[in-house]
Design a protein around this motif. Structure first.
Motif, short mmCIF file in Angstrom:
data_model
loop_
_atom_site.label_atom_id
_atom_site.label_comp_id
_atom_site.label_asym_id
_atom_site.label_seq_id
_atom_site.Cartn_x
_atom_site.Cartn_y
_atom_site.Cartn_z
N ALA A 49 0.83 -1.20 0.00
CA ALA A 49 0.00 0.00 0.00
C ALA A 49 0.86 1.25 0.00
O ALA A 49 1.97 1.26 0.54
N ASP A 51 0.47 3.91 1.67
CA ASP A 51 0.73 4.42 3.02
C ASP A 51 1.72 3.56 3.79
O ASP A 51 2.08 3.88 4.91
N LYS A 105 -8.21 -2.26 -1.97
CA LYS A 105 -8.20 -1.27 -0.90
C LYS A 105 -8.29 0.13 -1.48
O LYS A 105 -9.08 0.96 -1.00
N ASP A 106 -7.51 0.40 -2.53
CA ASP A 106 -7.57 1.70 -3.19
C ASP A 106 -8.96 1.95 -3.77
O ASP A 106 -9.48 3.07 -3.74
N MET A 109 -11.38 2.89 -0.94
CA MET A 109 -11.15 4.26 -0.48
C MET A 109 -11.58 5.28 -1.54
O MET A 109 -12.07 6.36 -1.20
N SER A 114 -13.67 5.04 4.49
CA SER A 114 -12.59 5.61 5.28
C SER A 114 -11.50 4.58 5.52
O SER A 114 -11.78 3.39 5.71
N ASP A 115 -10.26 5.06 5.54
CA ASP A 115 -9.12 4.18 5.83
C ASP A 115 -9.26 3.54 7.21
O ASP A 115 -8.78 2.43 7.44
N LYS A 116 -9.95 4.22 8.13
CA LYS A 116 -10.14 3.71 9.48
C LYS A 116 -11.06 2.48 9.49
O LYS A 116 -11.06 1.72 10.46
N TYR A 120 -6.10 -4.15 6.80
CA TYR A 120 -5.32 -4.97 5.86
C TYR A 120 -4.21 -5.67 6.64
O TYR A 120 -3.44 -5.03 7.35
#
Length: 299
Positions: A49, A51, A105-106, A109, A114-116, A120
């Motif tokens: 990812a 991030d 995942k992308d 989002m 939300s990423d929260k 993963y």
């Protein structure tokens, strides 16, 4: 360059830049203390990812980073997003299962999740080495549950967790969640898994790159389709081969290692085969006679 094992920028380095590399699953960039002016740019990702690319006590700038896309599979999975079935992603080693999970995942989002609300876990990472049983997996997932909204659970190489299917089954019972998992063909499709989760999952088999996908992986402008097709026939469609400009010898080395992993590890362990040399000779005979008729007696 291709960074598959990661790289560390030593403490005190000023103005370091990584430009135009391809980062594989464990190829994170670690910044030690007092690194100043670090930049990572114009890179592609596979199985990691954005991030999670840069880690460490120091901070760096990350820009113009993209993942190699697989729109065919995203389009197949999209109708099942937020549906009460487990999305099981299987396929041969190095076919791009982990990368597809990160693309999902992308996608989530990009559609307002939300990423929260997304968890993963890559079970090949030492970060999660202690999650080795259904009990620990269940506890970890519950501990990171969001305060509100649907919970999106992405589990990569989940077969590394003993009795993982018990935990996944519990998630569907106890949580408002949407589950995506990847893993080994031989273990994810075992009779135990099929029995416990029968009717609760949908499988997506990830193939190596089609010729159309291969063309989309090229970093240069397409000039000669016929030439590229011959190259594709020669090297095959494993994404790792075409994520960087390998020469033929290097590409064959990677392909041979994948072959060894699939045949001389997965198959042998799964079926308790003792005569490894004979299996290898049979497989090579079959591969060299592809397109021809033969029987067990002729082998």
């Amino acid at each position: 360059a291709v960074l598959s094992g990661g790289i560390t920028i030593a403490a005190g380095v000023v103005g370091a830049t990584i430009d135009g590399c391809h980062l594989l699953g464990s190829g994170a960039v670690k910044l030690e203390a007092d690194v100043v002016g670090f930049t990572l740019q114009y890179c592609t990702l596979e199985g990691i990812a954005q991030d999670g690319v840069v880690r460490g006590p120091a901070e760096g700038e990350v820009k113009n980073i993209r993942m190699k896309e697989r729109p065919l599979y995203i389009s197949k999975i999209r109708p099942f997003v937020d549906k009460p079935v487990i999305k099981v992603i299987t396929g041969i080693r190095r076919s791009g299962k982990s990368a597809l999970l990160m693309l999902l995942k992308d996608f989530l989002m990009g559609n307002g999740v939300s990423d929260k609300n997304i968890l993963y876990i890559n079970f090949e990472s030492m970060e999660y080495v202690d999650i080795d049983s259904a009990k620990f997996l269940y506890s970890y997932v519950i501990e990171h549950k969001p305060d509100n909204g649907k919970y999106y659970i992405l589990l990569d190489e989940v077969q590394n967790v003993k009795e993982w299917e018990i935990a996944v089954n519990s998630f569907q019972v106890d949580l408002d969640c949407d589950i995506y998992i990847t893993g080994s063909n031989s273990q994810l499709l075992s009779s135990e898994f099929s029995t416990l989760l029968a009717g609760r999952y949908v499988e997506f088999v990830i193939e190596t790159l089609s010729f159309k996908e291969y063309l989309s992986f090229l970093n240069s402008d397409l000039k000669d389709v016929h030439k590229e097709f011959l190259q594709y026939l020669q090297l095959g469609g494993f994404p790792v081969i075409h994520s960087h400009n390998y020469d033929v010898d290097s590409a064959y080395k990677i392909i041979n290692d994948i072959y060894s992993s699939v045949i001389l590890r997965d198959t042998i362990q799964r079926h308790n085969i003792r005569n490894v040399d004979q299996l290898d000779r049979i497989m090579r005979f079959v591969l060299t006679n592809m397109g021809n008729l033969f029987s067990a007696k002729s082998i």
